[in-house]
Design a protein around this motif. Structure first.
Motif: not given
Lengths: 242, 242
Positions: A26-30, A213-222, A227-233
């Motif tokens: 649950g703590g892994m956004p991917e 990369g994180p979704t818009a929804e995930q970015i709203d939460l965190a 910046t993970e969308r600037d370069r994919p982790p």
């Protein structure tokens, strides 16, 4: 032998405090993306390469896998995995993935953020291909090559003050030594082209490749994930044995 | 309709002065790799999407192709292609790749540094797949996503004075407007994952994906190419219709 950084006391202490170490999948956004790539595990034999604390191994057993083998090099990780596991369909083994031996057959292989520590990826993939059943699937994540390439992997400001990720040495593959949790963590940088070529050479058929990369929804939460969308982790890959 | 930047007088003048415009395939350092991906063209029907001055079309005819159709949107490019072509097996057509129509069948499709100008890649790939014969191959190059992603695509110095390529917006796909030869050149940024997903969606089977950079020998001959290894300029892909 691979560097056993997870048995370094300082590294292990830092790693144990990460959100994904405390809250698991649950703590892994991917994780939602990887779960979809894994598909159903019901009645399947599962192997988890770099199982860490055993979060995925326990998820697979709870989701109906007939057996799960979790493999890791770190005594620290395996000790906690064992302590946290009651399900008798799960077993753990201490092995170095550089010299992996898989005597049993498996239907699903999974590996999260581990293969970028492995130097001899081709040998590992051939071993895995042999051990997979026909129709079997391998799903893995690694740090994205854009993430592993730089000499100095950290955001900087450009002349206009915008935050950018400084790429160099992208095509020059091999060892990268970085300071993450402790100094001197050794990783192997590979391009996407090389990951695909190694899979093809081991006779895997590519199913999916996702630069995560994180979704818009995930970015709203965190919001700090923006910046993970600037370069994919992460790079997520699934491949089948036909 | 796609931007027709090659019919802009300033752009065309600048483009015509590039080494690859003057010396043709021999001035394309990635050509030996692409030629190997194309394979033999003897007795094959070839289409060249974004044929420009017709260098590849003429090479294919000279190498034994039974017919070659070169397609481009630019009147400037096609005028010179026609003027430089004597081989009657080669024909040229003016078409916008956004609305490509291919009434004939082809065995080999080729496209060099063109698809990053195309907005509706999925439609183009489906059109192409239909027109290819069974066993047919598509080989293309595009600007690498690491090259197209940045808001400011140019090397900068980091705090230690090292030259780095400033990545941002990698996962945010779509239009990029850059100044190359003239201001306001419109390109489409896509990730590698998206190129692969679009090919798969059009039912192509991936054969090879190469993140191209110059070899040590090429850098010896042209030392200013060295930084291309820091961030790859081109992505080369081959895919088959089975």
């Amino acid at each position: 032998m691979a560097q056993n950084i997870y048995d370094d006391a300082d590294f292990f202490s830092g790693y144990s405090g990460l959100r994904r170490s405390i809250t698991g999948l649950g703590g892994m956004p991917e994780w939602p993306t990887m779960r979809a790539m894994v598909g159903t595990v019901t009645d399947k034999r599962v192997v988890d390469l770099g199982c860490g604390f055993g979060w995925f191994s326990r998820w697979a057993a709870a989701a109906g896998a007939s057996s799960v083998v979790g493999i890791d090099l770190s005594d620290n990780m395996l000790a906690r995995a064992l302590a946290d596991t009651e399900d008798t369909r799960i077993s753990y083994e201490r092995q170095d993935l550089e010299t992996l031996v898989l005597p049993a057959s498996f239907d699903i292989a999974y590996s999260a953020l581990t293969l970028h520590y492995v130097e001899h990826l081709g040998e590992l993939l051939r071993t895995l291909y042999e051990a997979l059943s026909a129709g079997g699937r391998f799903v893995f994540s690694v740090e994205h090559p854009i993430y592993t390439a730089p000499s100095s992997p950290g955001f900087i400001a450009d002349e206009a003050g915008n935050q950018v990720w400084p790429i160099d040495r992208y095509l020059d593959e091999g060892q990268r030594t970085t300071d993450w949790l402790t100094p001197g963590v050794i990783k192997q940088h590979r391009t996407i082209g090389t990951y695909l070529a190694e899979l093809r050479s081991a006779r895997f058929d590519l199913v999916d490749l996702i630069e995560w990369g994180p979704t818009a929804e995930q970015i709203d939460l965190a919001p700090n994930w923006r910046t993970e969308r600037d370069r994919p982790p992460f790079l997520l890959v699934s491949a089948d044995k036909r």
